[in-house]
Design a protein around this motif. Structure first.
Motif, mmCIF file in Angstrom:
data_model
loop_
_atom_site.group_PDB
_atom_site.id
_atom_site.type_symbol
_atom_site.label_atom_id
_atom_site.label_comp_id
_atom_site.label_asym_id
_atom_site.label_seq_id
_atom_site.Cartn_x
_atom_site.Cartn_y
_atom_site.Cartn_z
ATOM 1 N N VAL B 150 5.048 -3.425 -5.129
ATOM 2 C CA VAL B 150 6.121 -2.859 -4.300
ATOM 3 C C VAL B 150 6.412 -3.764 -3.112
ATOM 4 O O VAL B 150 7.570 -4.047 -2.786
ATOM 5 N N ILE B 151 5.339 -4.261 -2.468
ATOM 6 C CA ILE B 151 5.550 -5.127 -1.299
ATOM 7 C C ILE B 151 6.245 -6.416 -1.705
ATOM 8 O O ILE B 151 7.160 -6.893 -1.034
ATOM 9 N N LEU B 152 5.825 -6.964 -2.861
ATOM 10 C CA LEU B 152 6.462 -8.193 -3.355
ATOM 11 C C LEU B 152 7.943 -7.957 -3.600
ATOM 12 O O LEU B 152 8.799 -8.754 -3.182
ATOM 13 N N THR B 153 8.261 -6.812 -4.263
ATOM 14 C CA THR B 153 9.661 -6.498 -4.543
ATOM 15 C C THR B 153 10.449 -6.358 -3.250
ATOM 16 O O THR B 153 11.566 -6.892 -3.132
ATOM 17 N N ALA B 154 9.870 -5.640 -2.271
ATOM 18 C CA ALA B 154 10.564 -5.461 -0.997
ATOM 19 C C ALA B 154 10.777 -6.811 -0.325
ATOM 20 O O ALA B 154 11.851 -7.078 0.227
#
Lengths: 117, 176
Positions: B150-154
């Motif tokens: 999720v952090i990577l996507t954000a």
């Protein structure tokens, strides 16, 4: 005692509704994200309140501890805090882009431009 | 007591038109929440909230304010419709809490399902005295993997939104 036993949950709902009110009422997009953060933190407090055990200590192995608080909600909320910052960052990036496209972060000004265009 | 402070701060955020002050109050709100987490035995959550919620979020919001301006216009129209929606939703939620197990009750369903196994076996199975760490990194490791995704996507999303902007500006300035 029964009314006091639910005190945490009632306060959580007050905080949650305060955040919700900011989200739907404020015309400013940054303020809406602030409201979303207040809402989010109230959910964290709800989970952590559920994990508390009376007479418990923090869930770290210790001599002479009678009971530990439940570690599972703590783990879930650790994940949620970090994910929350990721969504906040993405939301703020969108706000910056909207400001560049419309020259405003005010909801009504943006809708007026959309109607004219 | 701490919960009362949290309510006061949240209401102050609603009233404030100056966004700079509102954002600083959000930071204070997060720190109060961290104090509350300590008193509820959640030390790991408390220092994550203090570092990430009070620190990084506030810095991100201040950076945004620097780009978009800091005054909020007065909301138009009367506030009775949002207020009604909020009060009705709040009333429904309060009704829902009446069935909740009481605060601190050791026999609540949340404490009798999978948590006792973590508390009894995780120190022997993983050798880590902190149960939160062992559940986070070992038993629920896939959750943590998902979190990093999720952090990577954000991060990719933010870079695409803000990184593309600079290229557009360059193209705009190019022909001149």
């Amino acid at each position: 005692m029964s009314a006091l036993g639910l005190y945490n949950y009632e306060i959580v709902i007050v905080l949650m509704m305060t955040g919700f009110y900011v989200v739907i009422r404020s015309p400013n997009l940054v303020k809406k994200i602030v409201g979303l953060n207040i809402f989010q933190t109230s959910v964290f407090i709800l989970y952590i309140s559920m994990g508390k055990v009376a007479d418990g200590t923090a869930p770290i192995v210790m001599e002479g501890a009678r009971a530990y608080s439940n570690p599972l909600p703590h783990v879930l909320i650790l994940t949620a805090i970090v994910v929350g910052v990721a969504t906040t960052a993405l939301g703020l990036a969108l706000v910056v882009r909207i400001r560049e496209a419309y020259g405003s972060v005010d909801e009504e000004a943006i809708q007026k431009q959309d109607r004219v265009g | 007591m701490l919960l009362g402070f949290l309510v006061v701060i949240a209401l102050a955020v609603v009233r404030l038109r100056n966004l700079f002050a509102a954002v600083m109050l959000t930071g204070i709100y997060s720190l109060h929440a961290a104090l509350l987490f300590i008193s509820l035995d959640a030390v790991d959550v408390a220092f994550t909230e203090a570092a990430v919620g009070a620190g990084i979020s506030t810095v991100l919001m201040l950076a945004t304010l620097g780009l978009v301006g800091r005054e909020e216009s007065r909301p138009r129209g009367r506030g009775w419709l949002p207020l009604t929606v909020v009060l009705v939703t709040g009333g429904a939620l309060v009704f829902a809490t009446l069935d909740m197990p009481r605060f601190g009750d050791p026999n609540a369903p949340v404490h009798t399902h999978v948590a006792p196994r973590y508390i009894q076996d995780s120190p022997n199975e993983t050798g880590v005295p902190n149960m939160v760490t062992s559940v986070l990194a070992s038993y629920r490791g896939y959750d943590t993997l998902g979190e990093t995704v999720v952090i990577l996507t954000a991060g990719i999303g933010v870079l695409l939104l803000l990184g593309g902007r600079r290229r557009d500006n360059d193209e705009d300035e190019g022909p001149r």
